[in-house]
Design an enzyme around this catalytic site. Sequence first.
Site, PDB file in Angstrom:
ATOM      1  N   HIS A 153      22.440   0.872 -20.080  1.00 56.25           N
ATOM      2  CA  HIS A 153      21.497   1.250 -19.018  1.00 56.25           C
ATOM      3  C   HIS A 153      21.892   0.633 -17.684  1.00 56.25           C
ATOM      4  O   HIS A 153      21.062   0.072 -16.974  1.00 56.25           O
ATOM      5  CB  HIS A 153      20.064   0.855 -19.407  1.00 56.25           C
ATOM      6  CG  HIS A 153      19.506   1.720 -20.485  1.00 56.25           C
ATOM      7  ND1 HIS A 153      18.400   1.403 -21.221  1.00 56.25           N
ATOM      8  CD2 HIS A 153      19.929   2.920 -20.980  1.00 56.25           C
ATOM      9  CE1 HIS A 153      18.155   2.351 -22.117  1.00 56.25           C
ATOM     10  NE2 HIS A 153      19.083   3.272 -21.985  1.00 56.25           N
ATOM     11  N   ASP A 199       0.811  -1.223   0.000  1.00 53.91           N
ATOM     12  CA  ASP A 199       0.000   0.000   0.000  1.00 53.91           C
ATOM     13  C   ASP A 199       0.847   1.278   0.000  1.00 53.91           C
ATOM     14  O   ASP A 199       0.382   2.337   0.377  1.00 53.91           O
ATOM     15  CB  ASP A 199      -0.963   0.006   1.193  1.00 53.91           C
ATOM     16  CG  ASP A 199      -0.231  -0.049   2.503  1.00 53.91           C
ATOM     17  OD1 ASP A 199       0.993  -0.274   2.493  1.00 53.91           O
ATOM     18  OD2 ASP A 199      -0.875   0.137   3.552  1.00 53.91           O
ATOM     19  N   ARG A 222      31.408   8.332 -22.437  1.00 44.71           N
ATOM     20  CA  ARG A 222      30.354   9.146 -23.057  1.00 44.71           C
ATOM     21  C   ARG A 222      30.482  10.557 -22.478  1.00 44.71           C
ATOM     22  O   ARG A 222      30.785  10.711 -21.286  1.00 44.71           O
ATOM     23  CB  ARG A 222      28.955   8.576 -22.769  1.00 44.71           C
ATOM     24  CG  ARG A 222      27.827   9.423 -23.328  1.00 44.71           C
ATOM     25  CD  ARG A 222      26.460   8.699 -23.400  1.00 44.71           C
ATOM     26  NE  ARG A 222      25.846   8.455 -22.111  1.00 44.71           N
ATOM     27  CZ  ARG A 222      25.758   7.258 -21.551  1.00 44.71           C
ATOM     28  NH1 ARG A 222      26.245   6.185 -22.156  1.00 44.71           N
ATOM     29  NH2 ARG A 222      25.195   7.101 -20.370  1.00 44.71           N
ATOM     30  N   HIS A 282      24.251   3.942 -30.089  1.00 41.65           N
ATOM     31  CA  HIS A 282      23.053   4.789 -29.928  1.00 41.65           C
ATOM     32  C   HIS A 282      23.155   6.068 -30.767  1.00 41.65           C
ATOM     33  O   HIS A 282      24.169   6.332 -31.406  1.00 41.65           O
ATOM     34  CB  HIS A 282      22.813   5.118 -28.452  1.00 41.65           C
ATOM     35  CG  HIS A 282      23.994   5.746 -27.762  1.00 41.65           C
ATOM     36  ND1 HIS A 282      24.424   7.019 -28.040  1.00 41.65           N
ATOM     37  CD2 HIS A 282      24.827   5.273 -26.796  1.00 41.65           C
ATOM     38  CE1 HIS A 282      25.457   7.297 -27.271  1.00 41.65           C
ATOM     39  NE2 HIS A 282      25.743   6.249 -26.515  1.00 41.65           N
ATOM     40  N   GLU A 332      28.184  14.132 -22.500  1.00 37.72           N
ATOM     41  CA  GLU A 332      26.837  14.578 -22.894  1.00 37.72           C
ATOM     42  C   GLU A 332      26.554  15.977 -22.367  1.00 37.72           C
ATOM     43  O   GLU A 332      26.707  16.248 -21.180  1.00 37.72           O
ATOM     44  CB  GLU A 332      25.791  13.605 -22.317  1.00 37.72           C
ATOM     45  CG  GLU A 332      24.361  14.031 -22.562  1.00 37.72           C
ATOM     46  CD  GLU A 332      23.341  12.997 -22.076  1.00 37.72           C
ATOM     47  OE1 GLU A 332      23.644  12.259 -21.118  1.00 37.72           O
ATOM     48  OE2 GLU A 332      22.249  12.928 -22.661  1.00 37.72           O
ATOM     49  N   ASP A 353      26.223   9.429 -15.637  1.00 41.07           N
ATOM     50  CA  ASP A 353      25.140  10.037 -16.410  1.00 41.07           C
ATOM     51  C   ASP A 353      24.051  10.384 -15.411  1.00 41.07           C
ATOM     52  O   ASP A 353      23.311   9.493 -14.956  1.00 41.07           O
ATOM     53  CB  ASP A 353      24.645   9.045 -17.472  1.00 41.07           C
ATOM     54  CG  ASP A 353      23.599   9.663 -18.402  1.00 41.07           C
ATOM     55  OD1 ASP A 353      23.090  10.767 -18.093  1.00 41.07           O
ATOM     56  OD2 ASP A 353      23.287   9.032 -19.430  1.00 41.07           O
ATOM     57  N   HIS A 405      13.740  12.320 -22.061  1.00 40.51           N
ATOM     58  CA  HIS A 405      13.568  12.035 -23.491  1.00 40.51           C
ATOM     59  C   HIS A 405      12.236  12.683 -23.839  1.00 40.51           C
ATOM     60  O   HIS A 405      11.189  12.053 -23.714  1.00 40.51           O
ATOM     61  CB  HIS A 405      13.539  10.533 -23.776  1.00 40.51           C
ATOM     62  CG  HIS A 405      14.837   9.852 -23.457  1.00 40.51           C
ATOM     63  ND1 HIS A 405      14.985   8.488 -23.434  1.00 40.51           N
ATOM     64  CD2 HIS A 405      16.055  10.347 -23.149  1.00 40.51           C
ATOM     65  CE1 HIS A 405      16.242   8.187 -23.124  1.00 40.51           C
ATOM     66  NE2 HIS A 405      16.897   9.301 -22.943  1.00 40.51           N
ATOM     67  N   ASP A 454      20.295  16.557 -18.374  1.00 38.47           N
ATOM     68  CA  ASP A 454      20.778  15.214 -18.742  1.00 38.47           C
ATOM     69  C   ASP A 454      22.254  15.334 -19.110  1.00 38.47           C
ATOM     70  O   ASP A 454      22.579  15.748 -20.230  1.00 38.47           O
ATOM     71  CB  ASP A 454      19.951  14.689 -19.924  1.00 38.47           C
ATOM     72  CG  ASP A 454      20.339  13.278 -20.324  1.00 38.47           C
ATOM     73  OD1 ASP A 454      21.148  12.646 -19.612  1.00 38.47           O
ATOM     74  OD2 ASP A 454      19.842  12.799 -21.362  1.00 38.47           O
ATOM     75  N   GLU A 481      25.471  13.596 -27.306  1.00 43.59           N
ATOM     76  CA  GLU A 481      26.113  12.617 -26.441  1.00 43.59           C
ATOM     77  C   GLU A 481      26.826  11.491 -27.189  1.00 43.59           C
ATOM     78  O   GLU A 481      26.446  10.326 -27.078  1.00 43.59           O
ATOM     79  CB  GLU A 481      25.099  12.031 -25.453  1.00 43.59           C
ATOM     80  CG  GLU A 481      23.771  11.588 -26.066  1.00 43.59           C
ATOM     81  CD  GLU A 481      22.803  11.076 -24.994  1.00 43.59           C
ATOM     82  OE1 GLU A 481      23.188  10.191 -24.213  1.00 43.59           O
ATOM     83  OE2 GLU A 481      21.661  11.556 -24.953  1.00 43.59           O
ATOM     84  N   TYR A 502      32.335   2.637 -26.647  1.00 42.55           N
ATOM     85  CA  TYR A 502      32.245   1.578 -25.640  1.00 42.55           C
ATOM     86  C   TYR A 502      33.080   0.385 -26.102  1.00 42.55           C
ATOM     87  O   TYR A 502      32.804  -0.195 -27.153  1.00 42.55           O
ATOM     88  CB  TYR A 502      30.787   1.131 -25.468  1.00 42.55           C
ATOM     89  CG  TYR A 502      29.832   2.280 -25.203  1.00 42.55           C
ATOM     90  CD1 TYR A 502      29.717   2.845 -23.934  1.00 42.55           C
ATOM     91  CD2 TYR A 502      29.041   2.808 -26.230  1.00 42.55           C
ATOM     92  CE1 TYR A 502      28.842   3.900 -23.684  1.00 42.55           C
ATOM     93  CE2 TYR A 502      28.164   3.864 -25.992  1.00 42.55           C
ATOM     94  CZ  TYR A 502      28.072   4.402 -24.730  1.00 42.55           C
ATOM     95  OH  TYR A 502      27.212   5.448 -24.508  1.00 42.55           O
ATOM     96  N   HIS A 510      18.846  13.488 -28.158  1.00 35.05           N
ATOM     97  CA  HIS A 510      17.377  13.451 -28.142  1.00 35.05           C
ATOM     98  C   HIS A 510      16.839  14.776 -27.625  1.00 35.05           C
ATOM     99  O   HIS A 510      17.560  15.538 -26.980  1.00 35.05           O
ATOM    100  CB  HIS A 510      16.907  12.299 -27.237  1.00 35.05           C
ATOM    101  CG  HIS A 510      17.579  12.293 -25.895  1.00 35.05           C
ATOM    102  ND1 HIS A 510      17.147  13.078 -24.856  1.00 35.05           N
ATOM    103  CD2 HIS A 510      18.681  11.646 -25.428  1.00 35.05           C
ATOM    104  CE1 HIS A 510      17.943  12.895 -23.813  1.00 35.05           C
ATOM    105  NE2 HIS A 510      18.893  12.033 -24.130  1.00 35.05           N
TER     106      HIS A 510
HETATM  107  N1  GLY Z   1      20.269   9.659 -19.420  1.00 40.04           N
HETATM  108  C1  GLY Z   1      19.599   9.134 -20.522  1.00 40.04           C
HETATM  109  C2  GLY Z   1      20.203   9.534 -21.779  1.00 40.04           C
HETATM  110  O1  GLY Z   1      21.325  10.009 -21.813  1.00 40.04           O
HETATM  111  O2  GLY Z   1      19.605   9.459 -22.803  1.00 40.04           O
HETATM  112 MN    MN Z   2      20.658  11.726 -22.980  1.00 39.38          MN
HETATM  113 MN    MN Z   3      22.189  10.972 -20.169  1.00 37.73          MN
END
Ligand code: GLY
Ligand code: MN
Ligand code: MN
Length: 424
Positions: free
Chosen positions: A230, A37, A394, A337, A396, A247, A348, A258, A372, A376, A341
Amino acid sequence: MISEQEYKSRRDALVETLSKNSVAVVFSATYKTRSNDTEYPYRQNSNFYYLTGFKEENSILVFIRKKKKTKTVLFVQKKDKTIELWTGKKEGVKKAKKRFLVDEVFLVDDFTTKLKEYLADVKHLYFDFKQDDTDIRTLKEHTKDIYSYKNIAKPISMMRLIKSEAEIKLIKKAISITKDAHHRVMMMDKLGKNEMHIQAELEYVFKKNMAYSDAYTSIIAGGNSANTLHYISNNKPLVDGELILIDAGCEYDYYASDITRTIPVNGKFTKVQKEIYNLVLEVEEKIISMVEPDVLRSDLHKKSEKLLVDGMVKLGILKGKTKKIIKKQKHKKYYPHGIGHWMGLDVHDEAPYKDAKGKEIALKEGMVLTIEPALYFDKDDKYIPKEYRGIGIRIEDDIVVTKDGFENLSVDISKTILGIESLS
Ligand code: GLY
Ligand code: MN
Ligand code: MN
């Protein structure tokens, strides 16, 4: 702060996009069970929030567009002393009437009765197709003769593509808190710590600065974990000599940030780490510099692929000609990727990448996107020189498209090797 007038302008602009003889219903978010609950912290549905700025659950926004007239109605919860004792004060009809620049405010208990009234002679019903099933069922029960169902999320998301000055101000605030968080982690002694300790430091800064929450689950990936895109378990000990990919970004007053930075656990990059780091950084800077109105995001991505592959060929990680490597998609496992975005109320952001005809939407002043690029190299990849295995990097940043080019909203978050090492 977004003014009531701005919310009204958004609603007015949305009504203009609706078909004549239509009703549109936008529901607030519902509580989601965490266990038994207890519930997850409540967060308003982004589309509902975009149109109202109202944070209460169990509220509904309705637009009625007849031939000549349009009407906007907000349904809110009752001010009930017993409920308020448990879950806090509610706005109630009286206050809501004063606050929101809508035509009418009613109790949510009256929604179905009113809905029947609004639906008389109507041909189209708009609602969010991703809405919870129970809400959709309620609507469908009352709309057997309705001519067509349409997705209200579509015109809203089109509007959300372009951010207003007030929205950009909130995104900047989110990013400035996120900057403090990343810098705190760069400065702290990380030897002997766990990934979760890094997360705790970041979240401490978010909350201390009144950021409601993280904008998404932080990724704190030491060493080879950076190669899991992820990775969110964030529970491994940090290792001297390895990098940490962080990240993480806060959400401030519903707006996201982000940001990814990849930094050494012990404060100093090794020679090999520097090679990959500088390659990703150069590509990131180059792509950011290309952001301006009329540019296609897909072209930014293609350019980032080309530059990263050129760099990998130079380092002996990939062999052959860049064009051929890309054609055969040989680089995909190292850069799987996209370049970035949309970002806004959602990390996103729920905004389209293509127009109604399926054509890619070009960049325009006021759009906010992430850039970004990354590389890898999994520790078990036998196809690359040994020294690069286990490195994942990465970088970003969050960029707004301006009239003549771009503004890097996160330019103050250190990312050069010198900058990061001097903070360590
Ligand atoms: N943190 C999610 C992305 O970089 O898209
Ligand atoms: Mn991102
Ligand atoms: Mn990110």
